[in-house]
Design an enzyme around this catalytic site. Structure first.
Site, short mmCIF file in Angstrom:
data_model
loop_
_atom_site.label_atom_id
_atom_site.label_comp_id
_atom_site.label_asym_id
_atom_site.label_seq_id
_atom_site.Cartn_x
_atom_site.Cartn_y
_atom_site.Cartn_z
N GLU B 29 48.47 44.03 37.49
CA GLU B 29 49.78 43.49 37.77
C GLU B 29 50.70 43.67 36.43
OE1 GLU B 29 48.57 39.66 38.74
OE2 GLU B 29 47.70 40.16 40.63
N GLU B 70 45.13 40.21 44.39
CA GLU B 70 43.99 40.58 43.42
C GLU B 70 42.97 40.96 44.64
OE1 GLU B 70 45.74 37.95 42.90
OE2 GLU B 70 46.35 38.06 40.53
N PHE B 93 43.85 37.41 34.31
CA PHE B 93 42.80 36.11 33.77
C PHE B 93 41.71 35.93 34.65
CE2 PHE B 93 47.11 35.38 32.19
CZ PHE B 93 46.90 34.77 30.99
N ASP B 95 40.11 33.56 35.44
CA ASP B 95 40.31 32.53 36.21
C ASP B 95 40.86 32.79 37.55
OD1 ASP B 95 40.63 30.07 33.87
OD2 ASP B 95 41.26 32.19 33.55
N PHE B 96 41.46 34.03 37.70
CA PHE B 96 41.81 34.61 38.82
C PHE B 96 40.71 35.12 39.81
CE2 PHE B 96 46.09 35.35 36.57
CZ PHE B 96 46.32 34.22 36.17
N HIS B 139 43.86 29.00 33.08
CA HIS B 139 43.93 30.19 32.39
C HIS B 139 43.26 30.09 31.06
CE1 HIS B 139 47.57 30.37 34.86
NE2 HIS B 139 47.69 31.65 34.67
#
Ligand SMILES: Cc1ncc(C[n+]2csc(CCOP(=O)(O)OP(=O)(O)O)c2C)c(N)n1
Lengths: 323, 337
Positions: B29, B70, B93, B95-96, B139
């Protein structure tokens, strides 16, 4: 259907509060007083307020990383929000959440969200609760144009449809996801996508409070009377960068100023209500001034408030649990 | 040797591998940014500017901006890898991972084994981790223990710009899927980084300090804290070995066990939450293999069993400190003579 003078005053006040709040956060961030990631909603006020004007205590919303406007529109306390953004103990989330995680479940505000596309599945849950308990409640998911490309969003469209849930999906298309244009990133159209899942969808001018208000009225009524989910594609614009610190070089030169001049949500609102003699300029001015003063007080309170203490680090991990 | 930042080291590693091998592509992204926008092209180069300048050199066919999807693009990178490309995908990140983990741990990680050795999946996933940025609970996580747990995935956690470039080039050339962790507060860290292409083999720890009194094993950003603690302790005559495993899969067990046995006093530092993390894993390894050489119980210095808080006052308490490493070593040195 018409808005009463009182409703108009409330709507304008909320839009002013959002604008002032965001401008103040911008200044405080620039001055180094606010840490972390902050995404501002200035320019998009008509959407949050136009939609939330139809919601009451039975109703829930799920927001995004750009959540301050949604919070204020749904009735969160701006002072508690400001303290939260400053990381203070008396913030709405005790300073643990910050800008990206402001929530107030007592107001039906299920949280800003750090995960793009995190909200739509949760809002299906709120809608399921409302339907199961027969509260008459409606659940609204705000998503950005970028979030509209997330699998979680598509799955939620389908789930809401097949379970006939009282949901309104609001795609706030502010032209960009970070630096990427929605014209490029979105295959097909938002309305076409809704139709593909068997839901009605309409495109709305998100600079125009009255257009949003009207479209939202129909969508919320539809959900409330058991006719199922629908989608609003709200076209609007963000004034600041993606986050504070973004130089926005992907925008065309002069673009922001042009939108501000021609399509500012607050200016358009004022012009409309004055032209139609619904409210007078004096009244509007005093609402603006009150909002400005109130937000300045919020900033002052947040600046001097206490930070959380050492003991707060490990509280609320579980309902009652000592690790 | 020229000095480069962590950011520049990664950019250079990507650039040199893309120049060398046209099967290397990158995607993510806003990895270039400005896609479809009226203003500047290559407007971002990723949120931290790490990939800036690669799109102008290699074009949009090799530097692919993605929609925010994603699950689709990480899976796409895995699919491209198993069919002949060498994609480097950026999961902004770590976290994603929540929205795309299936494509990583059920798909990419298992192809080779499930398909009876007939597949190679030369995929790299670059991702940001760690606390200290005031980026709040979604994050700021470490999460590398979750990836280390999965057979078939390799996991690299560079602790400085030199390692970043060498490990990244190794990751790109590696025929297995590699998850490559970059700490978000380290992009401006500087170090000597050769202009030439070089690789750092996986599964070879770096011993950044050598000493007699204790062994500190640390990961990623924590290595720098461990080095600092070692330097401070040296002033009071305590010498410490610092081990930076650099990759957690494969893991250089030999160096870990050898240095643990030599000093008999071990501190493991891991920024991740304390349960089922790298520190517990390394501690178990040491206990199982060289318990008799230990002069004192192993100490673990970790994050807390709580989400990473936003407020700076709390986040600072959350993150392991040089002082805690120092204190742990002093406590151990007081024991077991
Ligand atoms: C799952 C996930 N992917 C990526 C991001 C990083 N990110 C944060 S905001 C954003 C852009 C979102 O764009 P849009 O949905 O259009 O909302 P806008 O910012 O325009 O309000 C991105 C990519 C994220 N937070 N979560």
């Amino acid at each position: 259907m018409q808005l009463s003078r009182d409703e108009l005053r409330t709507a304008f006040k909320r839009m002013c509060l959002i604008r002032q709040f965001e401008d103040a956060v911008h200044d405080e961030f620039s001055a180094g007083n606010i840490p972390g990631f902050v995404h501002l909603y200035a320019g998009e006020e008509a959407s949050a307020v136009g939609i939330c004007s139809h919601l009451d205590d039975r109703d829930a919303i799920a927001s995004t990383h750009r959540g301050h406007g949604h919070c204020i529109a749904k009735g969160c306390d701006p002072k508690g929000m400001m303290l939260e953004i400053f990381g203070k103990k008396d913030g709405l989330c005790g300073g643990k959440g910050g800008s990206m995680h402001i929530a107030d479940l007592s107001k039906g505000m299920m949280g800003a969200n750090g995960i793009v596309g995190g909200g739509p599945p949760l809002i299906c849950g709120a809608a399921l609760t409302a339907k199961y308990r027969d509260t008459g409640g409606v659940a609204v998911a705000f998503v950005g144009d970028g979030a509209s490309n997330q699998g979680t969003t598509f799955e939620s469209y389908n789930l809401a449809k097949v379970w006939d849930l009282p949901v309104v999906f609001v795609v706030e298309d502010n032209r960009y996801a970070e630096s990427t244009a929605s014209d490029w990133s979105v295959g097909g159209s938002q309305v076409g996508r809704a139709n593909g899942f068997g839901m009605p969808g309409v495109e709305v001018d998100g600079h125009d409070f009255f257009a949003v208000w009207d479209a939202a009225r129909q969508a919320v009524e539809r959900a409330r009377d058991g006719s199922g989910p629908s989608l609003l594609h709200v076209k609007l614009y963000r004034y600041y960068g993606h986050f504070e610190g973004d130089a926005s070089t992907y925008k065309a030169p002069g673009e922001v100023e042009q939108v501000k001049q021609r399509l500012d949500a607050l200016d358009m609102f004022k012009q409309r209500v004055v032209e139609t003699s619904l409210l007078d300029s004096e009244e509007l001015k005093s609402i603006e001034q009150e909002a400005e003063k109130f937000i300045a007080d919020c900033v002052a309170a947040a600046s001097t408030a206490d930070a959380p203490a050492r003991d707060d680090l490990m509280t609320d991990v579980y309902v009652d649990y000592k690790f | 040797m020229p000095t480069k930042s962590f950011r520049e080291a990664i950019n250079e590693g990507l650039r040199q591998e893309m120049e060398r091998d046209d099967s290397v592509i990158i995607m993510g992204e806003d990895i270039a940014g400005g896609m479809g926008s009226p203003g500047e092209d290559d407007a971002w180069g990723g949120p931290m500017g790490v990939t800036k300048g690669l799109m102008p050199q290699f074009g949009r066919e090799r530097v692919l901006d993605t929609p925010i999807s994603e699950s689709a693009f990480i899976g796409c990178a895995a699919g491209a890898a198993v069919t002949g490309l060498r994609p480097v995908a950026e999961l902004m990140f770590v976290d994603f991972m929540g929205v795309c983990f299936d494509q990583i741990f059920n798909q990419a990680a298992k192809f080779r084994y499930m398909f009876g050795g007939k597949a190679t999946t030369p995929l790299v996933i670059r991702t940001m981790y760690g606390a200290g940025f005031r980026a709040a609970s979604q994050h700021s996580q470490c999460l590398y223990p979750l990836f280390t747990h999965i057979p078939g995935l390799k996991v690299a956690i560079p602790s400085n710009p030199y390692e970043a470039k060498g490990l990244l080039i190794q990751a790109i050339r590696d025929d297995d899927p590699v998850v490559f962790f970059e700490h978000k507060v380290m992009y401006d860290d500087e170090a000597d980084v050769p202009d030439e292409i070089y690789t750092i083999p996986f599964g070879e720890a770096n011993v950044s300090r050598e000493g007699d009194d204790a062994t500190v094993i640390a990961f990623g950003r924590m290595v720098n804290l461990a080095n600092e603690a070692a330097d401070r302790l040296k002033e009071s005559g305590i010498t410490v070995t610092v081990v930076d495993p650099r990759t957690t899969s494969p893991l250089d067990k030999e160096t870990i066990l050898e240095t643990a046995s030599e000093t008999g006093r071990v501190v493991v530092v891991d920024e991740a939450h304390p349960r089922c993390n790298l520190a517990t894993d390394i501690s178990a390894l040491i206990c199982e293999n060289c318990f008799d050489d230990l002069k004192a119980p192993i100490k673990q210095i970790c994050g807390h069993h709580a989400p990473v808080p936003f407020s700076p006052a709390l986040e600072d308490l959350y993150i392991p400190k040089v002082e805690s490493i120092e204190a742990a070593v002093r406590e151990l040195v007081g024991k077991g003579h």
